[in-house]
Scaffold this active site. Structure first.
Site, PDB file in Angstrom:
ATOM      1  N   ALA A 206       0.849  -1.205   0.000  1.00  0.00           N
ATOM      2  CA  ALA A 206       0.000   0.000   0.000  1.00  0.00           C
ATOM      3  C   ALA A 206       0.884   1.254   0.000  1.00  0.00           C
ATOM      4  CB  ALA A 206      -0.930  -0.019   1.209  1.00  0.00           C
TER       5      ALA A 206
ATOM      6  N   ASP B 115      -0.699  -4.335   3.754  1.00  0.00           N
ATOM      7  CA  ASP B 115       0.706  -3.900   3.877  1.00  0.00           C
ATOM      8  C   ASP B 115       1.204  -4.308   5.255  1.00  0.00           C
ATOM      9  OD1 ASP B 115       2.361  -1.449   2.142  1.00  0.00           O
ATOM     10  OD2 ASP B 115       3.158  -2.075   4.090  1.00  0.00           O
TER      11      ASP B 115
ATOM     12  N   ARG C  11       4.997   4.729 -22.225  1.00  0.00           N
ATOM     13  CA  ARG C  11       6.073   5.734 -22.249  1.00  0.00           C
ATOM     14  C   ARG C  11       6.501   6.005 -23.689  1.00  0.00           C
ATOM     15  NH1 ARG C  11       8.981   3.247 -16.887  1.00  0.00           N
ATOM     16  NH2 ARG C  11       7.978   4.682 -15.435  1.00  0.00           N
TER      17      ARG C  11
ATOM     18  N   HIS D 172      11.814  -6.083 -18.569  1.00  0.00           N
ATOM     19  CA  HIS D 172      11.548  -4.718 -18.116  1.00  0.00           C
ATOM     20  C   HIS D 172      12.853  -4.179 -17.532  1.00  0.00           C
ATOM     21  CE1 HIS D 172       9.312  -1.332 -16.677  1.00  0.00           C
ATOM     22  NE2 HIS D 172       9.390  -1.647 -15.403  1.00  0.00           N
TER      23      HIS D 172
END
Ligand code: APR
Length: 320
Positions: A11, A34, A152, A176
């Site tokens: 979170a 979290d 992007r 990535h």
């Protein structure tokens, strides 16, 4: 019919943005998980309090207990640490691998039928490890990278050509990381491939090469500007696009880190490839032919991913 349940594991910056977007788009009820006490509860309450002004119907809650994600339809994983300036995504491997173990086990025990989208970096290795730790079906565990990288690329292309981003399509393959492979011949302005636009004189090869490099460095550019963390708005938006494709069975054609079992000549690795996402998760991997140069770039990228997976196995022998 009950609303879908979306569990956000982590979170932080991306997790909070995911929760906000999921609520705004009314994709379902949101549970933020979290380990940091108060963070998921605080963000859930804050976003819920924006509901009356926005007029959305979605319940939001925060928790430190995996039991609260029970029966989730979608889990989006951002748990872990982000980059600081000077760090590569790969520098995060050791810390985030341990996080993937607890997250994978937590999801498998409580939401085994969920569609799981991993965002934690280094992405291609973390999604592989998350799948291994969870034991869930490969078509239901996927990594978010290509949607962001191609977004992007599309943004930079729209600036160069002075046209709407809606009319720019872009195609990015591979891991990535710095070795990702933006494919110019499958990237278009209104359907016209980029190499044709160079021939037409609308841009130059040099400018295109610079845009491709800026795309590869897109994450680092943001890290350099923010200094205290990494990108979160666009990564969250990209993952929400994937979650929506699954929840609404949209059959979207999206580039994702998907498990290749024969496709692209790969066996047993997650890497960025074009996929179809619908109600069965990754319903198809589109196994396109690559030119010699593209194949060489793709192989280079895959080798980087293989190196990271090897490093994971060395750190945690249960993965070997
Ligand atoms: N279980 C659950 N949450 C965890 C765990 C864990 N074991 N370990 C860390 N977290 C939480 C942190 O408490 C923090 O709130 O993960 C959250 C991460 O949030 P941020 O630090 O704000 O990072 P963010 O920018 O959201 O990026 C998360 O996504 O893009 C990648 O490289 C990025 O790996 C990073 C991840």
């Amino acid at each position: 019919m009950a609303r879908p349940k979306i569990a956000l594991i982590g979170a932080g910056q991306i997790g909070g943005t995911l929760a906000h977007l999921a609520a705004l788009k009314e994709l379902g009820d949101v549970v933020l998980f979290d380990i940091a006490e108060g963070t998921p509860e605080g963000k859930a309450l804050d976003i819920a309090e924006s509901g009356p002004s926005e007029g959305f119907d979605a319940a939001l809650s925060g928790t430190q207990s995996y039991e609260d994600i029970a029966g989730a339809d979608v889990c989006i994983v951002t748990a872990g640490v982000p980059r600081k300036p000077g760090m590569s995504r790969d520098d995060l491997l050791g810390i985030n691998l341990k996080v993937m173990k607890s997250v994978g086990e937590g999801i498998a025990a409580n939401a085994p039928d969920a569609f799981v989208i991993c965002i934690t970096n280094p992405l291609d290795a973390m999604v592989w490890a998350l799948r291994e730790f969870s034991g869930m079906p490969h078509n239901k565990v996927v990594g978010m990278a290509g949607v962001l990288d191609s977004a992007r690329f599309r943004h930079f292309l729209s600036l160069e050509f002075g046209v709407s981003m809606r009319d720019v399509t872009a195609f990015v393959l591979g891991g990535h990381g710095d070795t990702m492979v933006p494919l110019a011949r499958y990237s278009t302005i209104g359907g016209i491939p980029l190499p044709d636009l160079v021939k037409m004189g609308w841009t130059t090869q040099e400018k295109l090469d610079a845009i491709i490099q800026r795309t590869r460095d897109g994450g680092a550019e943001i890290v350099g500007l923010l200094k205290t963390g990494s990108a979160f708005y666009a990564p969250a938006t990209s993952a929400i696009e994937m979650a929506e494709a699954y929840l609404k069975d949209q059959k979207r054609v999206l580039p994702c880190a998907a498990y290749c079992d024969g496709e692209f000549g790969l066996n047993g690795f997650y890497v960025g490839v074009p996929t179809v996402i619908g109600a069965d998760g990754i319903e198809k991997i589109i196994d396109i032919n690559l030119s010699k140069d593209e194949q060489a770039m793709f192989d280079n990228s895959v080798n980087a991913v293989k190196g990271l997976v090897k490093a994971c196995k060395e750190i945690d022998p249960t993965l070997a």
